[in-house]
Write an enzyme that holds these catalytic residues in place. Structure first.
Site, mmCIF file in Angstrom:
data_model
loop_
_atom_site.group_PDB
_atom_site.id
_atom_site.type_symbol
_atom_site.label_atom_id
_atom_site.label_comp_id
_atom_site.label_asym_id
_atom_site.label_seq_id
_atom_site.Cartn_x
_atom_site.Cartn_y
_atom_site.Cartn_z
ATOM 1 N N HIS A 199 0.837 -1.203 0.000
ATOM 2 C CA HIS A 199 0.000 0.000 0.000
ATOM 3 C C HIS A 199 0.871 1.252 0.000
ATOM 4 O O HIS A 199 1.720 1.413 0.866
ATOM 5 C CB HIS A 199 -0.926 0.013 1.221
ATOM 6 C CG HIS A 199 -2.101 -0.908 1.069
ATOM 7 N ND1 HIS A 199 -3.254 -0.778 1.801
ATOM 8 C CD2 HIS A 199 -2.301 -1.966 0.243
ATOM 9 C CE1 HIS A 199 -4.113 -1.715 1.441
ATOM 10 N NE2 HIS A 199 -3.552 -2.456 0.507
ATOM 11 N N TYR A 224 -9.410 5.464 7.359
ATOM 12 C CA TYR A 224 -9.558 5.877 8.760
ATOM 13 C C TYR A 224 -10.624 6.972 8.767
ATOM 14 O O TYR A 224 -10.432 8.022 8.143
ATOM 15 C CB TYR A 224 -8.250 6.439 9.307
ATOM 16 C CG TYR A 224 -7.144 5.404 9.503
ATOM 17 C CD1 TYR A 224 -6.979 4.765 10.729
ATOM 18 C CD2 TYR A 224 -6.256 5.092 8.476
ATOM 19 C CE1 TYR A 224 -5.963 3.826 10.932
ATOM 20 C CE2 TYR A 224 -5.228 4.162 8.663
ATOM 21 C CZ TYR A 224 -5.098 3.528 9.892
ATOM 22 O OH TYR A 224 -4.089 2.607 10.081
ATOM 23 N N PRO A 283 -4.289 1.064 18.795
ATOM 24 C CA PRO A 283 -4.045 0.473 17.470
ATOM 25 C C PRO A 283 -4.128 1.458 16.294
ATOM 26 O O PRO A 283 -3.763 1.085 15.178
ATOM 27 C CB PRO A 283 -5.143 -0.590 17.351
ATOM 28 C CG PRO A 283 -6.214 -0.148 18.282
ATOM 29 C CD PRO A 283 -5.543 0.578 19.399
ATOM 30 N N LYS A 343 0.947 0.436 15.097
ATOM 31 C CA LYS A 343 2.361 0.431 15.476
ATOM 32 C C LYS A 343 2.768 -0.720 16.401
ATOM 33 O O LYS A 343 3.962 -0.958 16.609
ATOM 34 C CB LYS A 343 2.710 1.768 16.174
ATOM 35 C CG LYS A 343 2.687 2.955 15.242
ATOM 36 C CD LYS A 343 3.818 2.876 14.236
ATOM 37 C CE LYS A 343 3.651 3.845 13.106
ATOM 38 N NZ LYS A 343 4.010 3.285 11.807
ATOM 39 N N TYR A 383 3.793 7.034 9.608
ATOM 40 C CA TYR A 383 2.947 5.878 9.289
ATOM 41 C C TYR A 383 3.775 4.748 8.669
ATOM 42 O O TYR A 383 3.605 3.578 9.028
ATOM 43 C CB TYR A 383 1.801 6.296 8.351
ATOM 44 C CG TYR A 383 0.717 5.244 8.262
ATOM 45 C CD1 TYR A 383 -0.360 5.251 9.146
ATOM 46 C CD2 TYR A 383 0.791 4.232 7.309
ATOM 47 C CE1 TYR A 383 -1.344 4.267 9.089
ATOM 48 C CE2 TYR A 383 -0.184 3.247 7.246
ATOM 49 C CZ TYR A 383 -1.252 3.275 8.132
ATOM 50 O OH TYR A 383 -2.220 2.291 8.075
HETATM 51 C C1 PHB Z 1 -5.952 -4.065 10.950
HETATM 52 O O1 PHB Z 1 -5.954 -4.384 9.758
HETATM 53 O O2 PHB Z 1 -6.318 -4.868 11.827
HETATM 54 C C2 PHB Z 1 -5.495 -2.717 11.329
HETATM 55 C C3 PHB Z 1 -5.010 -1.862 10.347
HETATM 56 C C4 PHB Z 1 -4.597 -0.582 10.674
HETATM 57 C C5 PHB Z 1 -4.679 -0.155 11.985
HETATM 58 C C6 PHB Z 1 -5.146 -1.012 12.976
HETATM 59 C C7 PHB Z 1 -5.566 -2.288 12.640
HETATM 60 O O3 PHB Z 1 -4.294 1.105 12.286
#
Ligand code: PHB
Ligand code: APR
Length: 396
Positions: free
Chosen positions: A78, A207, A299, A303, A391
């Site tokens: 990605h 997000y 989460p 990280k 990120y």
């Molecule tokens: C996930 O795919 O479980 C996931 C992805 C990004 C995040 C947190 C969890 O920031």
């Protein structure tokens, strides 16, 4: 104790999560001996669903461990992520903002599976279902670890103990309270997560910040989606039948995105609390804390696993220096070097969490400030670059 009950290794690793397994693999490659003690069964460890975004530095470590084959063939590269707010979607170009870096979407469960398979293929020892594990005498040069296996008390003598046993583990709990300092923030909400065999709504992650709370659209493959919605921390999975989850997810996404969400029966659902936590230092004589045993991030930004991997990187350097070059000072450097990177990731995870979630105490002013910050982030190259470099992962 008879011989079978008392054995010796250089490094006794407590915990077979990603931290313990990656450490074991990299030490083996460096020519350092290690044994792993894990409280749970192998099946239990492999049943845990966690985040799924790997920084380039984490993939590099998996490569060094000889365990990146499947991540490369099945993982999804990605080069961007989307932010959703005020009814629209905004793409942040991670590669443009970070000098060409990308992330790899590949589930932590699969990372664990690959590391376990490599360990087994090399014939390295892991004691699963090890009960009452106790790190002992780590203030001296001859530490040991005791545990019970099949009703028999056993002892492993070692030079170093690596506490890779997660937030609820025994390693940090074994340190005298006056030798350790902890820093913590608990957030007044959790994440309700759902895994389903349905194609992801977007190719890249979304997000979403919304008046009803945060939502995240992630994935494990082109046919398997992982979605989350912010929920009250006291909620239970039973409070979230699939239909309620899908309705709430769609409500928090821009309309045109919500219309494209494909649903399927949940394969797994779980609620996780959100917490920031750091313990200092990471070294207590011959006991070293590594991964979730030492720190927790919320989460948002994924990280957790990446920080565990960066600790492992610094710990392997320290232990290689000690065992292969007789450099005892290498051991001293671990805590400071690892913590410097830990705190930067803590800062990013705290900031991104604060920006994207709805807090109970929020007033109109907080909401306007957050919207201004989101506008700034998607409208300023400098702000997007600062986001991107964090990120994709700061360099070691
Ligand atoms: C996930 O795919 O479980 C996931 C992805 C990004 C995040 C947190 C969890 O920031
Ligand atoms: N004795 C032996 N093993 C233990 C003990 C104990 N007393 N306590 C815990 N463990 C084991 C757990 O069962 C688990 O398998 O230690 C392991 C710790 O693994 P993780 O919790 O996965 O922690 P870590 O390896 O540091 O990985 C960090 O995992 O938790 C996620 O979000 C986190 O992504 C991050 C990553």
């Amino acid at each position: 104790m008879s011989d079978g009950r008392r054995t010796r290794t250089q490094v006794c690793i407590i915990g077979s999560g990603p931290a313990g397994l990656l450490l074991g693999q990299l030490l083996h490659r460096a020519g350092v001996d290690a044994v792993i003690l894990e409280r749970r069964s192998k099946q239990y460890v492999l049943g845990r669903i966690r985040a799924g975004v790997l920084e380039r530095t984490t993939v590099d470590l998996l490569e060094r461990a000889g365990c990146a084959g499947r991540a490369h063939s099945e993982g999804l590269i990605h080069a961007g992520v989307n932010l959703a707010f005020d009814g629209s979607l905004h793409r942040l170009d991670l590669a443009a903002g970070s000098g060409g870096k990308t992330v790899l979407v590949y589930g932590q469960t699969e990372v664990t599976r690959d590391l376990m398979a490599a360990r087994e293929a090399e014939g390295l020892i892991t004691h699963y279902a090890a009960e009452d594990v106790e790190p002992q005498d780590f203030d001296g040069a001859r530490p040991f670890v005791t545990f019970t296996e099949g009703g028999v008390r056993r002892r492993i003598d070692c030079d170093v103990i690596a506490g890779c046993d997660g937030y609820h583990g025994v390693s940090r709990a074994s340190v005298p309270p006056d030798a350790i300092r902890t820093f913590q923030r608990d957030y007044p909400f959790g994440w309700m997560g759902l895994l389903a065999d349905a194609p992801p709504v977007e190719e890249e992650l979304i997000y979403a910040a919304h008046a009803h709370g945060f939502a995240l659209c992630s994935m494990r493959s082109p046919t398997r989606s992982r979605y989350y919605v912010q929920c009250p921390v006291e909620d239970r999975v039973e409070d979230w039948p699939d239909d309620r989850f899908w309705d709430e997810l769609r409500r928090r996404l821009p309309e045109d995105v919500a219309r494209r969400v494909e649903t399927a029966p949940s394969i797994e659902k779980s609620i996780a609390p959100l917490r920031s936590f750091v313990a200092e230092p990471l070294r207590f004589g011959r006991l070293f804390l590594c991964g979730d045993a030492a720190h927790i991030v919320p989460p948002t930004g994924a990280k957790g696993l990446n920080l565990a991997a960066s600790d492992v990187h610094y710990l392997v350097e320290a232990l290689s220096g000690f065992f292969l070059e007789g450099d005892a000072e290498a051991l001293d450097r671990y805590s400071t070097r690892a913590l410097a990177r830990v705190w930067k990731a803590e800062r990013f995870s705290w900031w991104f969490t604060s920006l994207m979630h709805r807090f109970p105490e929020d007033g109109a002013f907080d909401r306007r400030i957050r919207r201004a910050e989101l506008d700034y982030l998607v409208g300023s190259e400098a702000a997007a670059a600062a986001f991107s470099e964090n990120y994709v992962g700061l360099p070691f």
